[in-house]
Design an enzyme around this catalytic site. Structure first.
Site, PDB file in Angstrom:
ATOM      1  N   VAL A 131      41.902  33.451  43.480  1.00 33.91           N
ATOM      2  CA  VAL A 131      41.235  34.424  44.099  1.00 33.91           C
ATOM      3  C   VAL A 131      39.704  34.504  43.633  1.00 33.91           C
ATOM      4  CG1 VAL A 131      43.367  35.963  43.767  1.00 33.91           C
ATOM      5  CG2 VAL A 131      41.726  35.625  41.970  1.00 33.91           C
ATOM      6  N   THR A 132      39.009  35.703  44.109  1.00 29.39           N
ATOM      7  CA  THR A 132      37.622  35.557  43.801  1.00 29.39           C
ATOM      8  C   THR A 132      37.458  36.290  42.721  1.00 29.39           C
ATOM      9  OG1 THR A 132      37.106  35.553  46.344  1.00 29.39           O
ATOM     10  CG2 THR A 132      35.222  36.154  44.804  1.00 29.39           C
ATOM     11  N   THR A 133      36.966  35.733  41.651  1.00 29.33           N
ATOM     12  CA  THR A 133      36.812  36.076  40.279  1.00 29.33           C
ATOM     13  C   THR A 133      35.317  36.940  40.010  1.00 29.33           C
ATOM     14  OG1 THR A 133      36.289  34.334  39.344  1.00 29.33           O
ATOM     15  CG2 THR A 133      38.477  34.901  39.166  1.00 29.33           C
ATOM     16  N   ASN A 169      42.107  40.479  45.155  1.00 29.81           N
ATOM     17  CA  ASN A 169      41.354  39.432  45.662  1.00 29.81           C
ATOM     18  C   ASN A 169      40.125  40.103  46.482  1.00 29.81           C
ATOM     19  OD1 ASN A 169      40.055  36.710  46.368  1.00 29.81           O
ATOM     20  ND2 ASN A 169      41.855  36.438  47.715  1.00 29.81           N
ATOM     21  N   TRP A 179      33.580  40.384  48.205  1.00 35.66           N
ATOM     22  CA  TRP A 179      32.532  40.842  47.329  1.00 35.66           C
ATOM     23  C   TRP A 179      31.321  41.253  47.913  1.00 35.66           C
ATOM     24  CZ3 TRP A 179      32.393  41.904  41.851  1.00 35.66           C
ATOM     25  CH2 TRP A 179      33.557  41.379  41.020  1.00 35.66           C
TER      26      TRP A 179
END
Length: 277
Positions: free
Chosen positions: A37-39, A148, A151
């Site tokens: 996932v995009t952290t 996720n 952004w």
């Protein structure tokens, strides 16, 4: 015993007993590698500004994408046409913006292929700006629920459509953030522009602004952001959507800047410093 390659090309021996007979160890390892996932955002763009004027909607953004605090990519275009009457601009993670663009292009292609006519001049089956905005709201909220998120803060500009599919005279300007919060307004700004540029836009805005006035206001706001936002650049793009002309995105160009203001060069509070902040 079996061989497995590690990074760098070296090999090491792994005991076969480390995996169960049913292969659950392999499945677990695959799930651990694939469940990503995009952290946090890595390569990011800053503010996007949007404003309605007499005959259409206009967006503006610079072309800088920063790698952390490094101003790395100086020709990254963040104003993207979706179809002949819809335009988007986004701040935040640039790779996620590319994913959003690919998703919208795929949807537009599907609409074109399932339309009654494949001719370019027949655009009644294209999604209007409000439909694109509503779709992105659902996408952002779904990704947020999956932990996720994409952004990005996205601004959607264009025109709504009439019940018969023709383009309406009503311009549209809306924004969606990375958790699915969405709203419409006559003027919008993402990123640092929401703190500095938006108050200036509200002060100068008129519903009957001409195109030149809207462009001058957006350029002034971008110039001030370049002075005050360390993630901004004076190389910018302007894009507009009109009912007659459709979507038009300018080539990047540089704004004139002025650094001889007294506040930039004078000493601070009589401290005898060099004028730096």
């Amino acid at each position: 015993m079996s061989l497995s390659l590690q990074s760098g090309g070296s090999s090491s021996r792994v005991s076969a007993s480390s995996f169960s007979a049913t292969g659950t160890g392999i499945v677990a390892a695959a799930n651990a590698a694939g469940n990503q996932v995009t952290t946090r955002p890595i390569t990011t763009g800053t503010s996007v500004l949007g404003i309605k004027y007499r005959n259409g909607v206009m967006l503006a953004a610079d072309t800088l994408v920063s790698y952390g605090s490094l101003a790395k990519y100086k020709n990254a275009r963040r104003l993207l046409p979706v179809n002949s009457r819809t335009l988007i601009g986004a701040s935040g993670e640039y790779s996620d913006l590319q994913s959003i663009s690919d998703l919208l292009i795929a949807n537009a292609l599907e609409d074109r292929c399932t339309a009654d006519s494949l001719y370019e001049e027949d655009n009644t089956n294209e999604e209007c700006a409000k439909e694109v905005w509503s779709y992105l709201r659902a996408v952002m909220y779904q990704r947020r629920n999956k932990m996720n998120p994409l952004w990005n803060d996205v601004i959607v500009a264009g025109f709504q459509q009439n019940p018969d599919g023709s383009t309406s005279d009503t311009p549209f300007l809306g924004t969606v953030d990375k958790i699915g919060t969405a709203y419409e307004d006559d003027m919008l700004a993402t990123g640092f522009g929401g703190y500095i540029a938006l108050p200036l836009m509200r002060e100068k805005y008129r519903p009957d602004m001409e195109e030149g006035e809207a462009r001058a206001l957006l350029e002034d706001c971008l110039r001030i952001l370049f002075y005050r936002d360390c993630r901004a650049l004076n190389r910018v793009q302007i894009a507009k959507v009109t009912k007659e002309g459709g979507v038009l995105v300018s080539e990047p160009y540089e704004l004139d800047t002025f650094w001889d203001y007294k506040g930039y060069v004078s000493t601070k509070a009589g401290m005898g410093t060099d004028g730096g902040w």
